[in-house]
Scaffold this active site. Structure first.
Site, PDB file in Angstrom:
ATOM      1  N   LYS A   1     -43.041  38.768  52.768  1.00 46.90           N
ATOM      2  CA  LYS A   1     -43.590  40.135  52.670  1.00 46.90           C
ATOM      3  C   LYS A   1     -42.450  41.143  52.666  1.00 46.90           C
ATOM      4  CE  LYS A   1     -46.036  42.200  56.151  1.00 46.90           C
ATOM      5  NZ  LYS A   1     -45.180  43.358  56.473  1.00 46.90           N
TER       6      LYS A   1
ATOM      7  N   GLU B   1     -50.716  49.944  55.460  1.00 50.17           N
ATOM      8  CA  GLU B   1     -50.555  50.317  56.883  1.00 50.17           C
ATOM      9  C   GLU B   1     -50.707  51.823  57.085  1.00 50.17           C
ATOM     10  OE1 GLU B   1     -47.252  48.610  59.018  1.00 50.17           O
ATOM     11  OE2 GLU B   1     -47.615  49.882  60.767  1.00 50.17           O
TER      12      GLU B   1
HETATM   13  O1  KIV Z   1     -44.482  43.274  61.218  1.00 51.40           O
HETATM   14  C1  KIV Z   1     -45.712  43.289  61.274  1.00 51.40           C
HETATM   15  O2  KIV Z   1     -46.334  42.852  62.244  1.00 51.40           O
HETATM   16  C2  KIV Z   1     -46.439  43.834  60.141  1.00 51.40           C
HETATM   17  C3  KIV Z   1     -47.898  44.099  60.333  1.00 51.40           C
HETATM   18  C4  KIV Z   1     -48.073  45.301  61.156  1.00 51.40           C
HETATM   19  C5  KIV Z   1     -48.622  44.173  59.045  1.00 51.40           C
HETATM   20  O3  KIV Z   1     -45.872  44.086  59.118  1.00 51.40           O
END
Ligand code: KIV
Length: 274
Positions: A123, A192
């Site tokens: 991600k 987010e």
């Molecule tokens: O780092 C994380 O936990 C995240 C979530 C808040 C989506 O990116």
């Protein structure tokens, strides 16, 4: 009704499940994990995806933000979660500055998270500006989940942790970001802290699954941080969090009881001796 996870016939979650669940209007469930026990609990709790988020920095390592989290930390924690997760799809965050220096750096670091950390996808935070990087990673064979809206790695640029997409211009810009990520090959995107109307519009237009955190009910799924939803974090939670348990108090009271029994001589008993 309680669901016995061992008795469910849910298949191993794979990349195609995100599009499938969106298409069927079935909500996607994602929860963060940072180590073997939290990975096990999230997997056995039936989440579709486990995210080793860079929130690791605050949640598990006690840093004030995500900016201090390094590639080595992410690899180390992802590998522990990997050993626990059997059914859910495992997504691992690329940490601060691990993908913005060059496309080559981004692909090499994504590869490390897959090869050493056991990630099934990575991600990345950002919109249109990182689309070429997303494309390069996807073209190298590694699935990418996007992350737009409040992107904590850019907190200093955003001027704090603020809700995004409240005005038409910023909502339109977020739609363009989500579309650019989809075109670059991302299979899903985290939204987010986004105004719920804007998040619903992004969900309608992006063409890929949206997973919201503080982005309202119009998203294709929801993600929460494990310590927030279980109550392992005793601090006051942001508005979008619902605590489904009281893990901190459960643990502290078990320790209190242990201390009491040790001091009173009640524990250990003969049955605890070899
Ligand atoms: O780092 C994380 O936990 C995240 C979530 C808040 C989506 O990116």
């Amino acid at each position: 009704m309680t669901v016995d996870p061992k008795k469910t016939r849910e298949p191993k979650r794979r990349i195609h499940h995100f599009a499938m669940l969106k298409q069927r209007s079935q909500k996607i469930v994602m929860v963060t994990a940072y180590d073997y026990p939290t990975g096990r609990a999230v997997d056995e709790g039936g989440a579709d995806a486990v995210l080793v988020g860079d929130s690791l920095g605050m949640v598990a390592l006690g840093f004030p933000d995500t900016i201090r989290v390094t590639m080595d930390m992410m690899v180390h924690h992802a590998a522990a979660v990997r050993r626990a997760v059997k059914r859910a799809y495992l997504v691992v965050d690329m940490p601060f500055m691990s993908y913005k220096v060059s496309e080559e750096q981004a692909v090499m670091n994504a590869a490390r998270l897959v090869q050493e950390g056991g990630a099934e996808a990575v991600k990345l935070e950002g919109g249109r500006e990182i689309a070429p990087i997303v494309k390069k990673i996807v073209d190298s064979g590694i699935p990418v989940m996007g992350h737009i809206g409040l992107i904590p790695q850019s907190v200093h640029k955003l001027g704090g942790y603020r809700v995004q997409g409240r005005h038409e211009e910023s909502a339109d810009s977020l739609v363009l970001d989500a579309k650019a990520l989809a075109e670059a090959g991302a299979f899903a995107v985290v939204l987010e802290a986004i105004d719920p109307t804007a998040a619903t519009e992004i969900t309608a237009q992006a063409g890929i699954a949206t997973i919201g955190i503080g982005a309202g009910r119009g998203c294709d799924g929801q993600v929460l941080v494990i310590s927030d939803l279980t109550g392992l974090n005793p601090d006051p939670a942001p508005k979008f969090v619902k605590k489904f348990g009281n893990a901190f108090e459960l643990m502290a009271s078990a320790v209190r009881e242990f201390g009491h029994e040790v001091r009173s001589g009640e524990f250990p008993k003969e049955q605890h001796e070899y």
